[in-house]
Design an enzyme around this catalytic site. Structure first.
Site, PDB file in Angstrom:
ATOM      1  N   ASP A  18      -4.942   1.720  -5.450  1.00  0.00           N
ATOM      2  CA  ASP A  18      -3.507   1.951  -4.889  1.00  0.00           C
ATOM      3  C   ASP A  18      -3.662   3.424  -4.801  1.00  0.00           C
ATOM      4  OD1 ASP A  18      -1.355   1.678  -3.978  1.00  0.00           O
ATOM      5  OD2 ASP A  18      -0.033   1.076  -5.541  1.00  0.00           O
ATOM      6  N   ASN A  20      -4.055   5.144  -1.757  1.00  0.00           N
ATOM      7  CA  ASN A  20      -4.902   5.926  -0.482  1.00  0.00           C
ATOM      8  C   ASN A  20      -3.965   6.699   0.502  1.00  0.00           C
ATOM      9  OD1 ASN A  20      -6.658   4.472  -1.689  1.00  0.00           O
ATOM     10  ND2 ASN A  20      -7.131   3.002   0.094  1.00  0.00           N
ATOM     11  N   GLY A  21      -2.660   6.136   0.965  1.00  0.00           N
ATOM     12  CA  GLY A  21      -1.832   6.587   1.982  1.00  0.00           C
ATOM     13  C   GLY A  21      -1.361   7.999   1.158  1.00  0.00           C
ATOM     14  N   HIS A  35      -7.988   5.505   3.321  1.00  0.00           N
ATOM     15  CA  HIS A  35      -8.738   4.142   3.152  1.00  0.00           C
ATOM     16  C   HIS A  35     -10.203   4.624   3.217  1.00  0.00           C
ATOM     17  CE1 HIS A  35      -4.876   2.148   3.088  1.00  0.00           C
ATOM     18  NE2 HIS A  35      -4.664   2.358   4.369  1.00  0.00           N
ATOM     19  N   TRP A  67      -0.101  -7.756   5.278  1.00  0.00           N
ATOM     20  CA  TRP A  67      -0.282  -8.173   6.506  1.00  0.00           C
ATOM     21  C   TRP A  67       1.076  -7.551   7.113  1.00  0.00           C
ATOM     22  CZ3 TRP A  67      -4.442  -9.693   8.911  1.00  0.00           C
ATOM     23  CH2 TRP A  67      -5.427 -10.395   8.145  1.00  0.00           C
ATOM     24  N   ARG A  69       2.271  -4.715   7.212  1.00  0.00           N
ATOM     25  CA  ARG A  69       2.149  -3.086   7.462  1.00  0.00           C
ATOM     26  C   ARG A  69       2.160  -3.099   8.887  1.00  0.00           C
ATOM     27  NH1 ARG A  69      -1.184   0.180   2.724  1.00  0.00           N
ATOM     28  NH2 ARG A  69      -0.067  -0.727   1.067  1.00  0.00           N
ATOM     29  N   LEU A 129     -24.479  -7.914 -11.540  1.00  0.00           N
ATOM     30  CA  LEU A 129     -22.991  -7.721 -11.521  1.00  0.00           C
ATOM     31  C   LEU A 129     -22.397  -8.558 -10.118  1.00  0.00           C
ATOM     32  CD1 LEU A 129     -20.400  -5.855 -12.031  1.00  0.00           C
ATOM     33  CD2 LEU A 129     -21.001  -4.653  -9.933  1.00  0.00           C
ATOM     34  N   ARG A 192       2.929  -2.152 -11.876  1.00  0.00           N
ATOM     35  CA  ARG A 192       3.374  -3.225 -11.399  1.00  0.00           C
ATOM     36  C   ARG A 192       2.271  -4.286 -11.123  1.00  0.00           C
ATOM     37  NH1 ARG A 192       6.322  -0.184  -7.570  1.00  0.00           N
ATOM     38  NH2 ARG A 192       4.934   0.152  -5.895  1.00  0.00           N
ATOM     39  N   ILE A 193       2.275  -5.625 -11.030  1.00  0.00           N
ATOM     40  CA  ILE A 193       1.169  -6.405 -10.768  1.00  0.00           C
ATOM     41  C   ILE A 193       1.135  -6.815  -9.345  1.00  0.00           C
ATOM     42  CG2 ILE A 193       2.537  -8.795 -11.226  1.00  0.00           C
ATOM     43  CD1 ILE A 193      -1.004  -8.363 -12.506  1.00  0.00           C
TER      44      ILE A 193
HETATM   45  C1  IPE Z   1      -1.146  -3.646  -4.168  1.00  0.00           C
HETATM   46  O1  IPE Z   1      -1.041  -2.316  -3.314  1.00  0.00           O
HETATM   47  C2  IPE Z   1      -2.057  -4.281  -3.148  1.00  0.00           C
HETATM   48  C3  IPE Z   1      -3.519  -3.717  -2.931  1.00  0.00           C
HETATM   49  C4  IPE Z   1      -3.858  -2.826  -3.460  1.00  0.00           C
HETATM   50  C5  IPE Z   1      -4.420  -4.292  -2.143  1.00  0.00           C
HETATM   51  P1  IPE Z   1       0.428  -2.226  -2.441  1.00  0.00           P
HETATM   52  O2  IPE Z   1       0.579  -0.664  -2.385  1.00  0.00           O
HETATM   53  O3  IPE Z   1       0.485  -3.071  -1.474  1.00  0.00           O
HETATM   54  O4  IPE Z   1       1.645  -2.511  -3.509  1.00  0.00           O
HETATM   55  P2  IPE Z   1       3.187  -2.183  -3.594  1.00  0.00           P
HETATM   56  O5  IPE Z   1       3.797  -2.355  -2.225  1.00  0.00           O
HETATM   57  O6  IPE Z   1       3.279  -0.906  -4.066  1.00  0.00           O
HETATM   58  O7  IPE Z   1       3.813  -2.999  -4.754  1.00  0.00           O
HETATM   59  C1  IPE Z   2      -3.976   0.816  -1.342  1.00  0.00           C
HETATM   60  O1  IPE Z   2      -3.540   2.153  -0.923  1.00  0.00           O
HETATM   61  C2  IPE Z   2      -4.699   0.125  -0.148  1.00  0.00           C
HETATM   62  C3  IPE Z   2      -4.126  -1.026   0.144  1.00  0.00           C
HETATM   63  C4  IPE Z   2      -3.087  -1.452  -0.517  1.00  0.00           C
HETATM   64  C5  IPE Z   2      -4.727  -1.620   1.326  1.00  0.00           C
HETATM   65  P1  IPE Z   2      -2.132   2.169  -0.154  1.00  0.00           P
HETATM   66  O2  IPE Z   2      -2.303   1.919   1.140  1.00  0.00           O
HETATM   67  O3  IPE Z   2      -1.205   1.257  -0.844  1.00  0.00           O
HETATM   68  O4  IPE Z   2      -1.510   3.828  -0.532  1.00  0.00           O
HETATM   69  P2  IPE Z   2      -0.111   4.176  -0.907  1.00  0.00           P
HETATM   70  O5  IPE Z   2       0.251   3.195  -2.043  1.00  0.00           O
HETATM   71  O6  IPE Z   2       0.640   4.013   0.311  1.00  0.00           O
HETATM   72  O7  IPE Z   2      -0.462   5.491  -1.326  1.00  0.00           O
HETATM   73 MG    MG Z   3       0.313   1.132  -2.267  1.00  0.00          MG
END
Ligand code: IPE
Ligand code: IPE
Ligand code: MG
Length: 238
Positions: A18, A20-21, A35, A67, A69, A129, A192-193
């Site tokens: 998590d 990347n954005g 990403h 999906w 997004r 692995l 969180r999960i």
């Molecule tokens: C969880 O990340 C899903 C993945 C890493 C693939 P999200 O960025 O989608 O989770 P939330 O929305 O912050 O809970």
């Molecule tokens: C995780 O990074 C990648 C995916 C969930 C696909 P995010 O795209 O959720 O990045 P943030 O959480 O918005 O920074």
């Molecule tokens: Mg995220």
């Protein structure tokens, strides 16, 4: 399903990748750059896992909820997945990495499904692995698809309800052949999960770090293994 070894090295490490954005935004760039850079972290952590003797590395790459997004981001992520699969074949094979994708694959494009099937077949005999990528996956979806298939088998007279115990139910989850995670890492400070492995994480150790996924490389991976080595797992016992 191999049992957890008597060592401090986790057999199965799982990662919710998590941040990347936010990584991209901090650099004044579009989210997709995060990403792109995140793929390099996947490569680094795969190598670090092989080096540490971890047997299963699983990565939450795209959730069922993702999906929802913007279409452009979803499209970029799927394209990135496709290109990464094409690019990484040789290095996965050289490192003895078996590649597996789990999730609601019916939602993926035919081209991506074919590329995944191809890479899974090519690396099927690799045994250092197992790299599991969760794609279009969610924990509730998994439990539901398992319940549905189990109900069908009960209705067909193949399974008696009184024989359904935890082991029997686990066999219907998409993770049937994979041991439960010993360690679950989540990057980017979220604790969180997010609908990941719900059933399978019943006794998993959680490790949270503020590091954003594109910055999570070998030293960060090793630090998580180090923290795990000092955990006392009790599984409800004293
Ligand atoms: C969880 O990340 C899903 C993945 C890493 C693939 P999200 O960025 O989608 O989770 P939330 O929305 O912050 O809970
Ligand atoms: C995780 O990074 C990648 C995916 C969930 C696909 P995010 O795209 O959720 O990045 P943030 O959480 O918005 O920074
Ligand atoms: Mg995220």
């Amino acid at each position: 399903m191999p049992m957890t070894e008597q060592s401090n090295t986790p057999v199965h490490v799982s990662i919710i990748m998590d941040g990347n954005g936010r990584w991209a935004k901090a650099r004044g760039k579009e989210r997709i750059y995060g990403h792109f850079e995140g793929v390099n972290s996947v490569r680094a952590c795969t190598e670090a896992a092989v080096e540490a003797g971890v047997r299963y590395l699983s990565l939450f790459a795209f959730s069922e909820e993702n999906w929802n997004r913007p279409a452009a981001e979803v499209e970029t992520l799927m394209g990135l997945m496709m290109r990464s699969i094409e690019r990484e074949v040789d290095s996965l094979m050289k490192n003895g990495v078996r590649f597996v994708v789990l999730g609601n694959l019916a939602r993926l494009s035919e081209g991506l499904r074919a590329a995944i099937a191809g890479l899974m077949e090519k690396t099927a005999a690799c045994d250092r692995l197992t790299l599991v990528v969760f794609l279009s996956y969610s924990g509730k979806w998994d439990i539901l698809q398992a319940s549905r298939r189990l109900a069908e088998d009960v209705a067909a007279g193949k399974v008696r309800p009184e024989d359904v115990d935890q082991d029997a139910f686990s066999q219907y989850l998409v993770t049937a052949d994979i041991p439960d995670p010993d360690l679950l890492i989540r990057t980017s400070g979220e604790q969180r999960i997010s609908n990941f492995l719900l059933w399978q994480c019943a006794y998993t150790e959680f490790y949270y770090t503020d590091v954003l996924w594109p910055d999570f490389r070998k030293p960060e991976f090793r630090a998580a293994l180090d923290a795990y080595a000092h955990r006392a797992r009790r599984f409800g016992k004293v």
